[in-house]
Design a protein around this motif. Structure first.
Motif, PDB file in Angstrom:
ATOM      1  N   ALA D 129      86.388  62.440  17.824  1.00 46.65           N
ATOM      2  CA  ALA D 129      86.054  63.327  19.575  1.00 46.65           C
ATOM      3  C   ALA D 129      86.994  64.602  18.887  1.00 46.65           C
ATOM      4  O   ALA D 129      87.018  65.769  19.143  1.00 46.65           O
ATOM      5  N   GLN D 130      88.688  64.893  17.957  1.00 47.82           N
ATOM      6  CA  GLN D 130      88.549  65.335  17.652  1.00 47.82           C
ATOM      7  C   GLN D 130      88.567  66.261  16.408  1.00 47.82           C
ATOM      8  O   GLN D 130      88.913  66.758  15.833  1.00 47.82           O
ATOM      9  N   ALA D 131      87.397  67.106  17.368  1.00 45.78           N
ATOM     10  CA  ALA D 131      86.607  67.804  15.905  1.00 45.78           C
ATOM     11  C   ALA D 131      85.705  69.060  16.515  1.00 45.78           C
ATOM     12  O   ALA D 131      86.295  68.941  17.978  1.00 45.78           O
ATOM     13  N   GLU D 132      85.067  68.970  16.083  1.00 44.62           N
ATOM     14  CA  GLU D 132      84.237  70.752  17.247  1.00 44.62           C
ATOM     15  C   GLU D 132      83.702  69.890  17.006  1.00 44.62           C
ATOM     16  O   GLU D 132      82.486  70.324  18.339  1.00 44.62           O
ATOM     17  N   TYR D 133      82.292  68.921  16.352  1.00 46.11           N
ATOM     18  CA  TYR D 133      81.051  68.436  16.777  1.00 46.11           C
ATOM     19  C   TYR D 133      81.437  67.176  17.140  1.00 46.11           C
ATOM     20  O   TYR D 133      82.100  65.982  16.116  1.00 46.11           O
ATOM     21  N   LEU D 134      80.698  66.273  17.578  1.00 42.50           N
ATOM     22  CA  LEU D 134      80.807  64.974  17.250  1.00 42.50           C
ATOM     23  C   LEU D 134      79.941  63.722  17.694  1.00 42.50           C
ATOM     24  O   LEU D 134      78.295  64.504  18.675  1.00 42.50           O
ATOM     25  N   LEU D 135      79.190  63.090  16.771  1.00 39.94           N
ATOM     26  CA  LEU D 135      78.076  62.318  16.486  1.00 39.94           C
ATOM     27  C   LEU D 135      78.122  61.193  17.462  1.00 39.94           C
ATOM     28  O   LEU D 135      78.792  60.021  18.360  1.00 39.94           O
ATOM     29  N   VAL D 136      77.240  60.833  18.711  1.00 41.82           N
ATOM     30  CA  VAL D 136      77.308  59.757  19.806  1.00 41.82           C
ATOM     31  C   VAL D 136      75.745  58.550  19.768  1.00 41.82           C
ATOM     32  O   VAL D 136      75.142  59.467  19.551  1.00 41.82           O
ATOM     33  N   PRO D 137      76.448  57.713  19.046  1.00 33.64           N
ATOM     34  CA  PRO D 137      75.246  56.661  19.419  1.00 33.64           C
ATOM     35  C   PRO D 137      74.775  56.301  19.731  1.00 33.64           C
ATOM     36  O   PRO D 137      75.482  56.170  21.350  1.00 33.64           O
ATOM     37  N   ASP D 138      73.186  55.656  19.968  1.00 33.06           N
ATOM     38  CA  ASP D 138      73.507  54.447  20.813  1.00 33.06           C
ATOM     39  C   ASP D 138      72.972  55.840  22.846  1.00 33.06           C
ATOM     40  O   ASP D 138      73.609  56.091  23.715  1.00 33.06           O
ATOM     41  N   ALA D 139      72.455  56.874  22.471  1.00 39.44           N
ATOM     42  CA  ALA D 139      72.859  58.008  23.252  1.00 39.44           C
ATOM     43  C   ALA D 139      72.070  57.987  24.427  1.00 39.44           C
ATOM     44  O   ALA D 139      72.910  58.609  25.155  1.00 39.44           O
ATOM     45  N   MET D 140      70.944  57.557  25.079  1.00 44.50           N
ATOM     46  CA  MET D 140      70.484  57.585  25.963  1.00 44.50           C
ATOM     47  C   MET D 140      71.351  55.748  26.636  1.00 44.50           C
ATOM     48  O   MET D 140      71.538  56.136  28.611  1.00 44.50           O
ATOM     49  N   VAL D 141      72.400  55.711  26.129  1.00 52.21           N
ATOM     50  CA  VAL D 141      73.402  53.993  26.745  1.00 52.21           C
ATOM     51  C   VAL D 141      74.927  55.580  27.519  1.00 52.21           C
ATOM     52  O   VAL D 141      74.900  55.016  27.841  1.00 52.21           O
ATOM     53  N   ASN D 142      75.128  56.334  26.104  1.00 50.66           N
ATOM     54  CA  ASN D 142      76.089  56.337  26.354  1.00 50.66           C
ATOM     55  C   ASN D 142      76.536  58.016  27.293  1.00 50.66           C
ATOM     56  O   ASN D 142      77.371  58.277  27.396  1.00 50.66           O
ATOM     57  N   LEU D 143      75.282  58.744  27.028  1.00 48.88           N
ATOM     58  CA  LEU D 143      75.545  59.966  26.856  1.00 48.88           C
ATOM     59  C   LEU D 143      75.308  60.482  29.015  1.00 48.88           C
ATOM     60  O   LEU D 143      74.452  59.845  29.725  1.00 48.88           O
ATOM     61  N   ALA D 144      76.251  61.131  29.883  1.00 51.11           N
ATOM     62  CA  ALA D 144      76.442  61.477  31.015  1.00 51.11           C
ATOM     63  C   ALA D 144      76.817  62.946  31.366  1.00 51.11           C
ATOM     64  O   ALA D 144      77.714  63.330  31.115  1.00 51.11           O
ATOM     65  N   PRO D 145      75.398  63.505  31.574  1.00 49.42           N
ATOM     66  CA  PRO D 145      76.544  64.623  32.559  1.00 49.42           C
ATOM     67  C   PRO D 145      77.234  64.681  32.954  1.00 49.42           C
ATOM     68  O   PRO D 145      77.486  64.081  34.344  1.00 49.42           O
ATOM     69  N   VAL D 146      78.176  65.946  33.254  1.00 50.22           N
ATOM     70  CA  VAL D 146      78.563  66.226  34.206  1.00 50.22           C
ATOM     71  C   VAL D 146      78.338  66.932  35.517  1.00 50.22           C
ATOM     72  O   VAL D 146      77.527  67.909  35.092  1.00 50.22           O
ATOM     73  N   PRO D 147      78.699  66.190  36.653  1.00 52.08           N
ATOM     74  CA  PRO D 147      78.189  66.921  37.928  1.00 52.08           C
ATOM     75  C   PRO D 147      78.454  68.357  37.985  1.00 52.08           C
ATOM     76  O   PRO D 147      79.729  68.712  37.611  1.00 52.08           O
ATOM     77  N   GLU D 148      77.448  69.323  38.387  1.00 49.67           N
ATOM     78  CA  GLU D 148      77.697  70.701  38.800  1.00 49.67           C
ATOM     79  C   GLU D 148      79.455  70.928  39.670  1.00 49.67           C
ATOM     80  O   GLU D 148      79.469  70.001  40.867  1.00 49.67           O
TER      81      GLU D 148
END
Lengths: 358, 358, 358, 358
Positions: D129-148
């Motif tokens: 993650a110490q980069a401008e972009y990051l590939l997140v594998p198995d995105a449906m398992v791992n992406l978590a939206p930040v609450p407003e």
């Protein structure tokens, strides 16, 4: 001739009176406590009204704070003059129920056709705490010394209200990040709210309609307070949880309506933790129950007792995790306990709990 | 033009017919299975009778044994030609339900007013297993290779019957030395009996009235079999447990009567594990519920799915802990599935489970 | 003057002799048991050798079967003449440890610099069972009536061997379909094997090198027996589990080697359940421990006691789930107990457990 | 030709440099995240120093906050432009480990001789993650939206520090009224302290020697702070617990000394919850271990991941249960990350955590 003491005695339905009784003689495993503060519970009102039957002549009350007056010959580890409390439920320590982790259900005895609840003795099967003196059975299991620096009123909620209320969150297995709805914010419900907060719930929704209770709800840890007299609580809770429903729903009244609300706001896989004492058959609506396919848990809990539970609850107070005094709204002398019953039974003057001092 | 296959299709209440359908096209995460053996479930009969609504034209069935015909482009870890089963419940692996340990309740979707059960897809929300081919969604989560040496019939009970039945004992938290009563000894109840045995219960009491089922009960691990048509099962179970009641009561039918019996024989502090699919509101009698003071747990469980569950269940079979073939009483070709439905729906000829082979 | 009885007494390291002692006087909560059968435990050999220090003059032994000779004045629920056993560990029922579910650790006392184990009293801090009579403290917690029809030898393994052995599987939280490795197949290890079987493990791998023990292993439920004198047990277990490692590894000897093997065959997320009594510091190898990142659990368990535990274990025997007599290989009169110690301490003649009868 | 981005790359021991790399190409189940804030972990320092080996050329870092730039073809339920975090551990959702509740140990793979930890991929087995972009594998398992309403810095501790720290209390099974000692008050230890508070511990004792950390300890919930450079922490904790020892001891450093202290202050029956990453074999002293008879549990926990865990942790922040920003002491641009490494590796200027913004 036995010395006498004052005690609040069940005479017949709708009559609990202050009268004289002999100070109890204790057996080898018992202790005699001189009561310094006690209180009245909602269950005592069920007894008063004749809805929960007890023997005529029984002393009522199960929430004692006092001083050890005398110890039975076989009791070790305590000394006379110590300030103590005892839980509302007084397990024996040696029953099969105790030994399999269910000490509230101590004893095989049946009562009124019920096969359990043997652990509830004070003011139920033996004389209770609304008196000048109290016999505590199985004293080595049940006497819990009050830590220095805590007042009677600070620990008065430990024997029943905090123990039962917290167990609502514990039996629901509340975890960090859970959403929890608590139905009814009487003293037990308020402590269930506090228990959910203590266990790391992050969305705590309290439901009631009485304004002062709703105010205390927030002090006890509620993030949202829903007034069921102005909005539909099921809809509101589904809205507050983005349609997910809650992880844990706590019933703290003992009515079909609150039980059903609790089930309807529960997410699949969630737990309904029931604390209320019911007085009629319950209905589980098919749709709310997902036809039995929802991985739901419904669990009832009777107030956990014993000295270790009491020690932990007094630690909660001593460490300022909760301000238990906020629940004591009125104070009476034991001589005026009939007035206290009148106030409490009729829920006048915003009463939550009364402190009774002999 | 898409190739065709035979499939058992829900046309309208009381009509499931064998017809032709296109062989499914699979997406990147799916697998296509050529069915070698499948079966009919009690739930399918609810669908047949219109008691549980599904879309017209849907292929029925959720208990597949077969061979991987084709794998989606993103599916790794399997190869075409492998013999596999898939659970009746097919979790996605990526839902919030999956990630908090409740994968059967996968998916937020509502169905017929129910908010859960998103994990049950075969023969419910997507085409099912009573066909020549089956699309398995989220194949990496759901395909479980059949160990060498096991026949189709040996693993046919794993997708639903064993998974659900065993979960009755697991959700009741059966421990070494427990007494367990299992109400109803259909295929699920028989596997609940076997599950109680697997988990170390020492007094297992099975309740039914059908003689052949009662015979198999003992093979599955029952110590006592109670015929409710000749004795009062509550009295008999209290007698068999020396008045203590059982630690765990398993409901395996979905009726008020069995639910109520289960509650009445439960010791204070015990657990009622409910597997049945109910079709009406349930009543909880006040006395059996100890007015909510009995430290009772009521827990419902929907068939656990996923490949790891299936691997474990096939291990139970492979290690000879259970003879799952004992439950297969009749065999039909897929071409004759309408006859199989007729036999099974009417519970003729002592049928327990049928094996259907395309 | 007090009547005398025979008792096996620790005189000094390497000397336990049969001598005379007064029959104990009992207090109000105690019971006096006339021993009908008892046995020698591996722990007694540690005492004999001076590896575990006890007071000179102490009667050894913690596995009693007998008949109630006399009950203390406050003891209720039992009657003289009843056949009973008591667990090796005799909790008081009223300690904080008991009340928070950890009754084996009853009592705050320190012993030999150790701060726990207060629940182990027989043959450790009070006189033990290798005698004609035994004082059982806290009798209401600890006396367990033997069900009709069971012989002394059938229940002789319950007080310690079965309770400890089964707890190996219970503390490891063995579940249906688990793979379990048990290191060492002495009496405790054999009962751990049986416990894994009772709890539904489907791949049970027992490790030892003594041929007769390996034979009994299979009777107790092992699916595979690994002879560590001919193969590397870590490699073999990884092979038997297809490289996955086991879900639960049980250590039943108390040595670095077995502890380390247990850790090395454990899958990430698995549990190492340790029953052995160690006599030296343990090393946790960094690689086997996955540097602390393996979600491993290491749990030690001291023999669970109390009458409810004993009731359940005797139920396991009564229901034919285990043939506990298979472990009794030799029989001696109490008069010949020194010969029994000699045989047992030197593990001659394939001895597993001896039955001693006064 | 692939577009380029800046990334912090491991070149060789003691050299992590900012360099250019192609922006990752994503597969059907992946997501590409544009990093808005990230941070450096103690583990990254182990990598920097060559103590934990990774491939040369790997991008370091496992604590991402960012915006979805692109979604794989099979990813549903998210949209480009959403603000998200992902856990340090990125389970696949479909491994046996995931399906048996141990998702951090996802994957059978061995790494450096270790058989587990397959769930830790970012900055370990795939670019971090110490980069401008990051590939997140198995995105449906791992992406978590930040609450407003939550800032990057408010959620920056969720992917690793809060998840790991809280798990210390969770794995120790902290309950209401427990006493808990936390050894070391770096970022993880501070969050373990906060976790103990969240779960209802009433006596929380934090151990460290760095003054500013000890100050933050109290903000995070410690009741007592013990400076091990001035007092013996074992003696002091035994004193603070009236000689009982603690119910739960949390190790948050990864050293023999802290591990041993944790074991020595643990009451019989208590749990040692270990979070530290060790770099040498551990010794379990015989006396502290009560020779294996203390009913002790030692449990290690690897940071729990997945979107549901992240949702819950962000709820903890959103509900003001914890002020996670208190841990961010310094801020750097990604361009200056080498300076950030220098500050952090040398623990200068009272640094706890740094925020890095591309």
């Amino acid at each position: 001739m036995a010395k006498k003491m004052k005690a609040a005695i069940f005479v017949e339905p709708n009559r609990i009176v202050l009268d004289e009784k002999p100070i109890p003689e204790i057996g080898p495993l018992d202790a005699l406590i001189r009561i310094t503060t006690t209180t009245i519970c909602g269950t005592d009102i069920h007894i008063l009204k004749g809805e929960y039957p007890v023997a005529r002549g029984l002393t009522i009350g199960h929430e004692p704070v006092g001083i050890i007056e005398k110890l039975g010959a076989s009791v070790q580890g305590f000394k006379e003059g110590q300030r103590v409390i005892a839980g509302a439920i007084t397990p024996s320590g040696h029953s099969a129920a105790c030994l399999c982790g269910c000490s509230s259900q101590d004893g095989p005895g049946t009562k009124h056709g019920f096969k359990g609840m043997g652990g509830w003795r004070f003011g139920n099967t033996i004389d209770g705490a609304q008196a000048e003196y109290l016999l505590v059975p199985d004293a080595m299991v049940n006497l819990a010394p009050v830590p220095e620096g805590l007042t009677d009123e600070q620990v008065l909620m430990c024997p029943d209200i905090m123990s039962t209320g917290f167990s609502g969150a514990e039996s629901g297995n509340v975890r960090i990040g859970d959403s929890v709805a608590v139905f009814a914010q009487g003293p037990i419900g308020l402590c269930a709210t506090a228990g959910a907060r203590l266990l790391g719930a992050t969305t705590i929704i309290a439901v009631d309609k009485v304004a002062p209770r709703m105010t205390i709800s927030r002090k006890m840890g509620a993030d949202h307070v829903v007034d069921f007299s102005t909005v539909d609580p099921v809809e509101e809770i589904m809205r507050l949880t983005d349609g997910r429903g809650v992880d844990v729903a706590i019933e703290a009244l003992g009515r079909q309506q609150t039980f059903e609300w609790a089930l309807r706001v529960l997410r699949p896989g969630g737990a309904l933790s029931s604390l209320g004492v019911y007085s009629a058959d319950l209905k589980i609506p098919l749709d709310a129950f997902l036809a039995g396919l929802g991985d739901h848990t419904i669990r009832t809990t009777l107030c956990p007792g014993g000295k270790e539970r009491m020690r932990r609850l007094m630690d909660v107070v001593a460490s300022n995790r909760i301000d238990a005094r906020a629940l004591v709204t009125h104070r009476f002398k034991l001589d005026d306990i009939e007035k206290a019953y009148d106030l409490f039974a009729n829920q006048r003057d915003g009463v939550l709990k009364v402190a009774i001092t002999p």
